[in-house]
Design a protein around this motif. Structure first.
Motif, PDB file in Angstrom:
ATOM      1  N   PRO A 339       0.823  -1.213   0.000  1.00  0.00           N
ATOM      2  CA  PRO A 339       0.000   0.000   0.000  1.00  0.00           C
ATOM      3  C   PRO A 339       0.856   1.261   0.000  1.00  0.00           C
ATOM      4  CG  PRO A 339       0.084  -0.918   2.207  1.00  0.00           C
ATOM      5  CD  PRO A 339       0.824  -1.887   1.314  1.00  0.00           C
ATOM      6  N   VAL A 351       0.457  12.481  -2.753  1.00  0.00           N
ATOM      7  CA  VAL A 351      -0.436  11.343  -2.516  1.00  0.00           C
ATOM      8  C   VAL A 351      -1.886  11.782  -2.669  1.00  0.00           C
ATOM      9  CG1 VAL A 351      -1.162   9.570  -0.865  1.00  0.00           C
ATOM     10  CG2 VAL A 351       1.244  10.295  -0.958  1.00  0.00           C
ATOM     11  N   TYR A 352      -2.228  12.921  -2.039  1.00  0.00           N
ATOM     12  CA  TYR A 352      -3.590  13.435  -2.164  1.00  0.00           C
ATOM     13  C   TYR A 352      -3.912  13.784  -3.617  1.00  0.00           C
ATOM     14  CZ  TYR A 352      -4.019  13.838   2.925  1.00  0.00           C
ATOM     15  OH  TYR A 352      -4.109  13.559   4.264  1.00  0.00           O
ATOM     16  N   ALA A 355      -4.691  10.671  -5.456  1.00  0.00           N
ATOM     17  CA  ALA A 355      -5.988  10.144  -5.007  1.00  0.00           C
ATOM     18  C   ALA A 355      -7.128  10.954  -5.604  1.00  0.00           C
ATOM     19  CB  ALA A 355      -6.056  10.157  -3.483  1.00  0.00           C
ATOM     20  N   LEU A 360      -4.896   6.744  -7.358  1.00  0.00           N
ATOM     21  CA  LEU A 360      -4.804   5.970  -6.118  1.00  0.00           C
ATOM     22  C   LEU A 360      -6.203   5.783  -5.550  1.00  0.00           C
ATOM     23  CD1 LEU A 360      -1.736   7.560  -4.252  1.00  0.00           C
ATOM     24  CD2 LEU A 360      -1.803   5.395  -5.496  1.00  0.00           C
ATOM     25  N   ARG A 361      -6.474   4.613  -5.037  1.00  0.00           N
ATOM     26  CA  ARG A 361      -7.771   4.322  -4.426  1.00  0.00           C
ATOM     27  C   ARG A 361      -7.571   3.924  -2.969  1.00  0.00           C
ATOM     28  NH1 ARG A 361     -10.464   0.443  -9.103  1.00  0.00           N
ATOM     29  NH2 ARG A 361     -10.103   1.872 -10.885  1.00  0.00           N
ATOM     30  N   ARG A 362      -8.569   4.206  -2.182  1.00  0.00           N
ATOM     31  CA  ARG A 362      -8.488   3.859  -0.760  1.00  0.00           C
ATOM     32  C   ARG A 362      -8.351   2.353  -0.600  1.00  0.00           C
ATOM     33  NH1 ARG A 362      -9.384   8.183   2.357  1.00  0.00           N
ATOM     34  NH2 ARG A 362     -10.527   9.946   1.457  1.00  0.00           N
ATOM     35  N   ALA A 363      -7.496   1.951   0.345  1.00  0.00           N
ATOM     36  CA  ALA A 363      -7.173   0.533   0.517  1.00  0.00           C
ATOM     37  C   ALA A 363      -7.917  -0.102   1.687  1.00  0.00           C
ATOM     38  CB  ALA A 363      -5.674   0.359   0.697  1.00  0.00           C
ATOM     39  N   TYR A 369      -3.621   3.666   0.642  1.00  0.00           N
ATOM     40  CA  TYR A 369      -4.107   3.695  -0.732  1.00  0.00           C
ATOM     41  C   TYR A 369      -3.434   2.581  -1.531  1.00  0.00           C
ATOM     42  CZ  TYR A 369      -5.732   8.412   0.435  1.00  0.00           C
ATOM     43  OH  TYR A 369      -6.344   9.481   1.029  1.00  0.00           O
ATOM     44  N   ARG A 370      -4.049   2.248  -2.644  1.00  0.00           N
ATOM     45  CA  ARG A 370      -3.447   1.304  -3.586  1.00  0.00           C
ATOM     46  C   ARG A 370      -3.535   1.906  -4.990  1.00  0.00           C
ATOM     47  NH1 ARG A 370      -7.405  -1.562  -6.353  1.00  0.00           N
ATOM     48  NH2 ARG A 370      -9.518  -1.425  -5.493  1.00  0.00           N
ATOM     49  N   ASP A 372      -4.373   2.181  -8.773  1.00  0.00           N
ATOM     50  CA  ASP A 372      -5.346   1.664  -9.721  1.00  0.00           C
ATOM     51  C   ASP A 372      -4.626   0.775 -10.740  1.00  0.00           C
ATOM     52  OD1 ASP A 372      -7.999   2.021 -11.373  1.00  0.00           O
ATOM     53  OD2 ASP A 372      -6.370   2.542 -12.747  1.00  0.00           O
TER      54      ASP A 372
END
Length: 412
Positions: A339, A351-352, A355, A360-363, A369-370, A372
């Motif tokens: 992650p 990072v933001y 996202a 990036l998607r919430r993990a 995050y992970r 996509d």
């Protein structure tokens, strides 16, 4: 009086001259400036413009429909309803609440913002007695120039003759808001790039509905509702594939599940995949999946006509800052199951940014995050930027130790 009505003195003088019938918009502006009853005069204007005697209108059982002398038809500008739309039940319930307040539907490229907005707008259109207005602001200039272009088109669609259009942006916006408040309209503003493109178009009306679609939440707009879209759950992703492809293909749930996973459950990718499968009903999904296992093949395959997932990611990538681009390349070369954690790097803003762009998607836990999967494939096809991504020293030791631990301790 001209300042109150937002029309020039010559327009108001012509409206009162008796030589020709003024437009409904000028009539209502004139009445409002004089402190009259706008609704009463609106009814009288409609009665006269339809050829009825105002005194006898109450006795007519079937009056002819009112048609303005400008000959402009009722606007019906919405693009076609998305026929393959599935799911999004929770989002539709959210959109149904407080409909008088403008709503911003935001999210990354390809997540299905426009499809949701169109589905909702067509649902509202049944009760929109005065029509629908639509514009794609993506190709328009940013800022107030884009807003002026939209206002010019919308006012003309609502029956305002070109020679009666106010000169300034504020006057045009005031006239537009006056018309929207009086009418029952659905207004869809698609691909909005910045707040100034749409701020003059915001109206809180008991009869009209305004829907705004953009990649960013447009936080500079006050007093609007916001709905941020994420990728749909896997069950809805599979339903998108199964609902669009022939029965023999849709009968392979395991293959559809794998294809949805490769597409990252992204609606745009699923839509393209479904179209290609439907166009080749004799080719089993398993054979397609075998070809997509080759490096770089997935993004090449997710293209049909003028639609391309790769181009959507390219558009998103070009809008990133240098630090976010460097972080994307860095994360793309990490193990898939590792992650991305807030606090793991010297600056959390990249990072933001990734996202917010949907890369990036919430993990599943706060601050994690992970990447996509399609974003990973896209980033691996690109040449990395020259910007280094720095971790705090303590975090670097923790990550290095964790990798060493996983490589030396056998899994249970």
């Amino acid at each position: 009086m001209g300042r109150a009505a937002l029309y020039s003195s010559s327009v108001l003088s012509s409206a009162a001259s008796g030589h020709r019938m003024p437009t409904l918009q000028v009539t209502l502006a004139f009445v409002a400036a004089c402190g009259g009853d706008r609704e009463q005069w609106r009814r009288r204007w409609l009665e006269v413009s339809s050829g009825l005697d105002p005194e006898a209108a109450g006795t007519s059982s079937r009056p002819e429909p009112a048609v303005a002398r400008s000959g402009v038809p009722r606007p019906a500008q919405l693009p076609m309803r998305p026929r393959g739309f599935v799911g999004r039940a929770e989002e539709l319930r959210t959109l149904a609440t407080d409909p008088a307040t403008p709503v911003v539907i935001c999210g990354p490229a390809g997540v299905g913002k426009t499809e949701l907005a169109l589905h909702h707008a067509h649902h509202l259109a049944a009760a929109a007695t005065d029509g629908q207005l639509y514009v794609d602001l993506g190709p328009l200039e940013p800022g107030e120039r884009g807003a002026r272009t939209v206002l010019d088109g919308f006012l003309r669609a609502l029956g305002v003759p070109g020679e009666h259009l106010p000169d300034t942006l504020d006057q045009q916006a005031g006239l537009y808001r006056s018309l929207v408040v009086e009418r029952g309209l659905v207004v869809l503003l698609d691909n909005v790039r910045d707040e100034r493109q749409v701020r003059p178009l915001l109206v809180e009306s008991p009869h009209s509905r305004t829907i705004i679609v953009g990649r960013t939440p447009l936080l500079g707009l006050r007093d609007v509702r916001r709905l941020r879209l994420a990728v749909p759950p896997r069950v809805e992703a599979i339903a998108m594939l199964a609902g669009a492809v022939p029965d023999p293909v849709a009968a392979e749930p395991a293959d559809c599940d794998r294809l949805a996973r490769l597409c990252g459950d992204l609606p745009q990718a699923l839509d393209i995949a479904a179209r290609k499968l439907a166009a080749r009903p004799d080719e089993p999904v398993s054979r397609v999946l075998a070809r997509l296992a080759e490096p770089g093949a997935l993004l090449d395959w997710l293209r049909v006509g003028d639609l391309s997932v790769r181009e959507s990611y390219q558009s998103t990538y070009l809008g990133l800052g240098d630090a976010a681009k460097a972080l994307l390349h860095h994360v793309a070369h990490q193990p898939v199951d590792e992650p991305v954690l807030l606090g793991a790097f010297a600056d959390d803003e990249p990072v933001y940014e990734l996202a917010d762009a949907g890369l990036l998607r919430r993990a599943g836990r706060p601050g994690a995050y992970r990447l996509d999967p399609l974003a990973r494939a896209f980033a691996l096809d690109l040449r990395p930027t020259g910007h280094a991504v720095r971790r705090p020293a303590r975090q670097e030791l923790i990550v290095t130790a964790g990798r060493h631990y996983r490589s030396t301790v056998p899994s249970a």
